[in-house]
Design a protein around this motif. Structure first.
Motif, PDB file in Angstrom:
ATOM      1  N   UNK A 231       5.699   1.325 -33.685  1.00  0.00           N
ATOM      2  CA  UNK A 231       6.567   0.678 -34.672  1.00  0.00           C
ATOM      3  C   UNK A 231       7.966   1.277 -34.734  1.00  0.00           C
ATOM      4  N   UNK A 232       8.081   2.602 -34.508  1.00  0.00           N
ATOM      5  CA  UNK A 232       9.402   3.232 -34.573  1.00  0.00           C
ATOM      6  C   UNK A 232      10.305   2.716 -33.461  1.00  0.00           C
ATOM      7  N   UNK A 233       9.773   2.641 -32.234  1.00  0.00           N
ATOM      8  CA  UNK A 233      10.578   2.114 -31.131  1.00  0.00           C
ATOM      9  C   UNK A 233      10.872   0.637 -31.324  1.00  0.00           C
TER      10      UNK A 233
ATOM     11  N   UNK B  44      -4.309  -7.894 -30.769  1.00  0.00           N
ATOM     12  CA  UNK B  44      -4.097  -7.182 -32.028  1.00  0.00           C
ATOM     13  C   UNK B  44      -3.739  -5.720 -31.791  1.00  0.00           C
ATOM     14  N   UNK B  45      -4.272  -5.127 -30.726  1.00  0.00           N
ATOM     15  CA  UNK B  45      -3.881  -3.749 -30.401  1.00  0.00           C
ATOM     16  C   UNK B  45      -2.417  -3.694 -29.992  1.00  0.00           C
ATOM     17  N   UNK B  46      -1.947  -4.738 -29.277  1.00  0.00           N
ATOM     18  CA  UNK B  46      -0.542  -4.817 -28.893  1.00  0.00           C
ATOM     19  C   UNK B  46       0.347  -5.013 -30.118  1.00  0.00           C
ATOM     20  N   UNK B  47      -0.116  -5.785 -31.076  1.00  0.00           N
ATOM     21  CA  UNK B  47       0.631  -5.986 -32.321  1.00  0.00           C
ATOM     22  C   UNK B  47       0.728  -4.682 -33.100  1.00  0.00           C
TER      23      UNK B  47
ATOM     24  N   UNK C 175       8.071 -12.178 -29.435  1.00  0.00           N
ATOM     25  CA  UNK C 175       6.908 -11.917 -28.587  1.00  0.00           C
ATOM     26  C   UNK C 175       5.664 -12.287 -29.381  1.00  0.00           C
ATOM     27  N   UNK C 176       4.979 -13.336 -28.948  1.00  0.00           N
ATOM     28  CA  UNK C 176       3.881 -13.905 -29.717  1.00  0.00           C
ATOM     29  C   UNK C 176       2.576 -13.827 -28.923  1.00  0.00           C
TER      30      UNK C 176
ATOM     31  N   UNK D  14       4.149  -3.939 -29.683  1.00  0.00           N
ATOM     32  CA  UNK D  14       4.468  -4.657 -28.445  1.00  0.00           C
ATOM     33  C   UNK D  14       4.580  -6.165 -28.677  1.00  0.00           C
ATOM     34  N   UNK D  15       4.024  -6.661 -29.782  1.00  0.00           N
ATOM     35  CA  UNK D  15       4.112  -8.068 -30.147  1.00  0.00           C
ATOM     36  C   UNK D  15       4.661  -8.191 -31.563  1.00  0.00           C
ATOM     37  N   UNK D  16       5.283  -9.336 -31.856  1.00  0.00           N
ATOM     38  CA  UNK D  16       5.807  -9.589 -33.193  1.00  0.00           C
ATOM     39  C   UNK D  16       4.752 -10.179 -34.113  1.00  0.00           C
TER      40      UNK D  16
END
Length: 305
Positions: free
Chosen positions: A75-77, A139-142, A98-99, A146-148
């Motif tokens: 989240x910081x990046x 969900x792990x990417x979210x 990114x969806x 990595x995803x919005x």
């Protein structure tokens, strides 16, 4: 205060190794040497005074310290990227989202929402990158930034946990076959007749597969030996149209073919109400105006269901 020894390259290397579960694959992705990425991780571990990865037969896995850092570093990046993006937007450039998309929304809801969103924007170069896959992966990417957002049916997804979910509508899974199939005109259809067919169904360890397994338990059915397990809608559709197979399909994915008579729904409901379709967001990330507008486009597109 952030340890001055920790640089952006350290965090980028950490996130890539966490994502790829491999130093070699992470090095390839970042276009650096494997010794270079190993050195970056070693320096980061020295800075935080804790091991971040451990070796496994499948590659590398995050330690508890690594999991803790992942919850904050991603989240910081992402927030930093949004800040840079906001500056660019202020200079007149567009916005990209990114969806993550589950198969339950690929055919109608998501394309309609993307069109609504793009039409509503002033910037002509704004766009959407769509990533597909199983709910656990998306969900792990979210969670990692990595995803919005992730869109789809996620009622039973354990991975939601600390993410926020907004319900849009309910959608059932249907049992469908090609038009003219011998079982298509039988009503009511005895459940045991399904054992005669090959099945097209979601892979194990997915939320949709859990519903299929529950259906089989209720009707005393075992899965046939001849089956196709995939989340690919085009592969599932073509296989079903060209065979006598039974397809366990999201209603959205087959609505047009049912109306055209290319597919037929069997007279045996897999579930009554269906699962909750909606979208997940990472509450730790500040949403951009573009993301807020996209969520509204999803709500408007969903209102037609």
């Amino acid at each position: 205060m952030l340890n001055p020894r920790i640089k952006l390259r350290h965090l980028q290397a950490f996130l890539e190794v966490a994502k790829r579960r491999s130093f070699a694959r992470a090095a390839d992705s970042l276009a650096i040497t494997q010794p270079g990425i190993s050195k970056a991780i070693r320096e980061l571990e020295e800075s935080v005074a804790a091991p971040l990865f451990e070796r496994t037969p499948q590659g590398v896995a995050l330690t508890q310290a690594g999991l803790t850092l992942l919850r904050h570093a991603g989240p910081a990046l992402r927030a930093l990227e949004e800040g840079v993006g906001a500056v660019s937007a202020a200079q007149g450039s567009g916005e990209w989202l990114r969806v993550g998309a589950l198969s339950t929304v690929e055919s109608q809801l998501l394309p309609r929402a993307i069109l609504r969103w793009q039409v509503s924007l002033d910037a002509p170069d704004s766009g959407v990158k769509v990533v597909t896959g199983a709910s656990a992966y998306l969900l792990s990417q979210l969670r990692a930034g990595e995803l919005d957002l992730v869109v789809g049916r996620m009622t039973e997804a354990r991975e939601i946990r600390d993410l926020t979910f907004e319900h849009l509508y309910y959608e059932p899974l249907l049992l469908v076959v090609r038009g003219g199939h011998p079982l298509a005109g039988i009503a009511p259809l005895p459940a045991e007749r399904l054992s005669e067919l090959a099945w097209v169904l979601p892979p194990p360890q997915t939320t949709l597969r859990q519903r299929v397994d529950s259906f089989c338990v209720r009707h005393g059915l075992g899965l046939p030996g001849r089956r196709l397990e995939t989340l690919s809608l085009p592969v599932s559709r073509r296989y079903t149209l060209d065979s006598d197979a039974l397809w366990v399909a999201p209603r959205e994915a087959v609505a047009d073919d049912l109306a055209a008579g290319l597919l037929a729904e069997l007279a045996l409901p897999l579930e009554e109400q269906g699962g909750s379709v909606g979208f997940c967001r990472n509450a730790s990330l500040q949403p951009s105006l573009g993301l807020e507008a996209f969520c509204e486009a999803l709500r408007e597109a969903a209102a037609a269901y």
